[in-house]
Scaffold this motif. Sequence first.
Motif, PDB file in Angstrom:
ATOM      1  N   ASP A 260       0.845  -1.040  -0.156  1.00  0.00           N
ATOM      2  CA  ASP A 260      -0.040   0.026   0.032  1.00  0.00           C
ATOM      3  C   ASP A 260       0.902   1.186   0.223  1.00  0.00           C
ATOM      4  O   ASP A 260       1.974   1.142   0.387  1.00  0.00           O
ATOM      5  N   PHE A 261       0.273   2.354  -0.448  1.00  0.00           N
ATOM      6  CA  PHE A 261       1.040   3.674  -0.354  1.00  0.00           C
ATOM      7  C   PHE A 261       0.854   3.883   1.265  1.00  0.00           C
ATOM      8  O   PHE A 261       1.773   3.862   1.966  1.00  0.00           O
ATOM      9  N   ILE A 262      -0.340   4.421   1.697  1.00  0.00           N
ATOM     10  CA  ILE A 262      -0.813   4.641   3.020  1.00  0.00           C
ATOM     11  C   ILE A 262      -1.302   3.410   3.533  1.00  0.00           C
ATOM     12  O   ILE A 262      -2.296   2.889   3.124  1.00  0.00           O
TER      13      ILE A 262
ATOM     14  N   PHE B 211       3.033   5.347 -10.922  1.00  0.00           N
ATOM     15  CA  PHE B 211       1.529   5.145 -10.709  1.00  0.00           C
ATOM     16  C   PHE B 211       0.651   6.572 -10.892  1.00  0.00           C
ATOM     17  O   PHE B 211      -0.264   6.535 -11.810  1.00  0.00           O
ATOM     18  N   LEU B 212       1.090   7.637 -10.228  1.00  0.00           N
ATOM     19  CA  LEU B 212       0.318   8.771 -10.595  1.00  0.00           C
ATOM     20  C   LEU B 212       0.421   9.450 -11.722  1.00  0.00           C
ATOM     21  O   LEU B 212      -0.604   9.884 -12.443  1.00  0.00           O
ATOM     22  N   ASP B 213       1.224   9.409 -12.540  1.00  0.00           N
ATOM     23  CA  ASP B 213       1.660   9.670 -14.083  1.00  0.00           C
ATOM     24  C   ASP B 213       0.672   9.110 -14.758  1.00  0.00           C
ATOM     25  O   ASP B 213       0.049   9.768 -15.692  1.00  0.00           O
ATOM     26  N   ALA B 214       0.608   7.816 -14.815  1.00  0.00           N
ATOM     27  CA  ALA B 214      -0.522   7.067 -15.667  1.00  0.00           C
ATOM     28  C   ALA B 214      -2.022   7.362 -15.329  1.00  0.00           C
ATOM     29  O   ALA B 214      -2.796   7.518 -15.939  1.00  0.00           O
ATOM     30  N   VAL B 215      -2.078   7.375 -13.832  1.00  0.00           N
ATOM     31  CA  VAL B 215      -3.709   7.907 -13.341  1.00  0.00           C
ATOM     32  C   VAL B 215      -4.114   9.131 -13.977  1.00  0.00           C
ATOM     33  O   VAL B 215      -5.108   9.308 -14.662  1.00  0.00           O
ATOM     34  N   LEU B 216      -3.309  10.185 -13.817  1.00  0.00           N
ATOM     35  CA  LEU B 216      -3.415  11.577 -14.090  1.00  0.00           C
ATOM     36  C   LEU B 216      -3.400  11.641 -15.524  1.00  0.00           C
ATOM     37  O   LEU B 216      -3.601  12.730 -15.661  1.00  0.00           O
ATOM     38  N   SER B 217      -2.792  10.798 -16.324  1.00  0.00           N
ATOM     39  CA  SER B 217      -2.702  11.141 -17.737  1.00  0.00           C
ATOM     40  C   SER B 217      -4.048  11.103 -18.345  1.00  0.00           C
ATOM     41  O   SER B 217      -3.979  11.858 -19.565  1.00  0.00           O
TER      42      SER B 217
ATOM     43  N   PRO C  32      -6.415   4.503  -2.975  1.00  0.00           N
ATOM     44  CA  PRO C  32      -6.148   3.413  -3.763  1.00  0.00           C
ATOM     45  C   PRO C  32      -4.616   3.616  -4.547  1.00  0.00           C
ATOM     46  O   PRO C  32      -4.320   2.970  -5.516  1.00  0.00           O
ATOM     47  N   VAL C  33      -3.643   4.532  -3.904  1.00  0.00           N
ATOM     48  CA  VAL C  33      -2.652   4.705  -4.696  1.00  0.00           C
ATOM     49  C   VAL C  33      -1.768   3.357  -4.115  1.00  0.00           C
ATOM     50  O   VAL C  33      -1.246   2.969  -3.032  1.00  0.00           O
ATOM     51  N   TYR C  34      -0.660   3.033  -5.212  1.00  0.00           N
ATOM     52  CA  TYR C  34       0.326   2.052  -4.974  1.00  0.00           C
ATOM     53  C   TYR C  34       1.581   2.489  -5.501  1.00  0.00           C
ATOM     54  O   TYR C  34       1.402   3.084  -6.718  1.00  0.00           O
TER      55      TYR C  34
END
Length: 578
Positions: free
Chosen positions: A67-69, A123-129, A171-173
């Motif tokens: 997990d992230f958090i 992960f964030l790059d892909a999701v926020l793309s 939901p961040v990994y």
Amino acid sequence: MNKLIRIKIVAVLLVVTAVLLAPAVAQDMGSGGPIIEPNFGDDPTTFNPIIANDGTSYDVINRMFPDFIGVDSATVQYMGGAKGAIVSSWDIADDGVTYTFHLRDDMVWSDGVPITAGDVAWFLDAVLSGETSTPRQELSNRIESYEVVDDHTLTIVFNEANCTLIDTLDPVYPVPAHIYEEAYGDDYAGMDENDYNLNPTVTGGETFVFSNFRPGEQTTLLANSDFADAELGAVIPQGWVFKIVTDQVVQMEQFFAGELSFVDSVPQANRDDVKARGAAGEFQTFETPASTIRFLSLNVADPANPQDGLDEDGNTIDQGHHPILGDVRVRQALNYGMNFDEVNEGAFFNTGVPVASHVRPTDWSFPAGLEPYPFDPDKAMALLDEAGFTDSDGDGLRECNGCQYAEAGAPLALSVKTNAGNTSQEALYTILQDQWNELGFQINLEFVEFGTLVSEFTAQTYDAIGVFWGLATPANPNGIADIFLPEADVIGAGYNTQSYNNPRLNQLIEEARNLPGCDVETRKAMYGEAYQILRDDSPWIWISTGNVLLAAQTNVENWAPRAGGSRWNIDSWMIAEM
């Protein structure tokens, strides 16, 4: 949406089970035999955390990716340094929107490469793309920017200070950026079709690492020798086998035969028997409140022309209307026409608890006085008459005679689908079919393979689909935004697959999220009004929750389930010799 569920163990399992089981006192890595867990229904659809949107896939992902958090299994609250999570602590700047996350330096991927802030950023790059089918639309709407400060420090700037920012990041990994860059490149749009999704070469940071996937049979993971949080200093089970079974009947046959290590939800038909045999020492058992709610999603938009909820500028897109379910009176009639006592006896063996919302009645945001619809068939039929669906020819089937959206003379017919192989779901919807047909509906019931069901659900081409929603842990009342706000209405990805949009609800959720000072009682009143709106508008029919019975073989040592989860210490489990 929380949270969405063949038979022989062959070559790989034979390899796993060939290793001699160690005695109970052993604490050597992989000395504790393989754990075999069932999943009735269908295969995982992906092992990529960026695009996963079904519970089966998450069950595997959560064994392979940290997990992230994390959430503390004892308090069921977010906590820095929680087991199996990369964040050790975080700071919040005076502006209320800048969060600095400090990451652990003792987690590595299965190829030995350290897990870093860059893996979270990928992960964030892909999701926020905006180019993937990720269901995590909420992240795009809340994160203004993020920066990798160093390998173990990540700063995230949100677009507003609010009361739910940590929940937003649930939901961040982290993902292995050095591998994902090679596997996917910059073509986020092609991620769904990439073979790597079901054949990852690098995982890690959690209890197990990927070994192989055999469609229709099993997913096999092996003990992670580098898991930093092992309770006993090493991961004791040799591996974890996620075994596909055809249905719950077969699942329990295999459990009784000793072929499965444990089951996380004993079907109602077997509960009394398993409890009695558990009391007699044949099994280990544990009963706890369910982490899911059964619901029936009612598509309020035109299923022949599904649209995203918002355009690229954030403006609402006309969704059209479902010819039948577009009228709230029809949706309410379905609620009034459900005899829960009959359902509870026939499908749940009187273990079900009726619900009025997708949060637990024990959650802090649940309002006093919010009740499920009562069974009132006269009220249901009056609503259908008012909506212009009447039985003009006396054949028992209502037709459109002045209704809002269907063509004149069109029958009051709906396709209702749910997942095949789940005995209680099949019983539930068979009973509901009879109940609603008594009101003059023509309910066409289908039991569908789970993967197909999920595809149709996210494509928004259905009338009504019955599945389960996973309850947030910790409780997050703002989860409404992930299910019922137009920003979550994204074809193929979002969870607002019913295309519901109520401006007052949208306003309440924004105000509760952004309330200065985050006063609990004020927010509770806002969420209470929101839950009442959802109950009255009925984009879902909330059906039931209840208690679940968990059971394990007596040779599963260190099995110690908690309310926060049954697998929290799975790294300590040992399959002892009988």
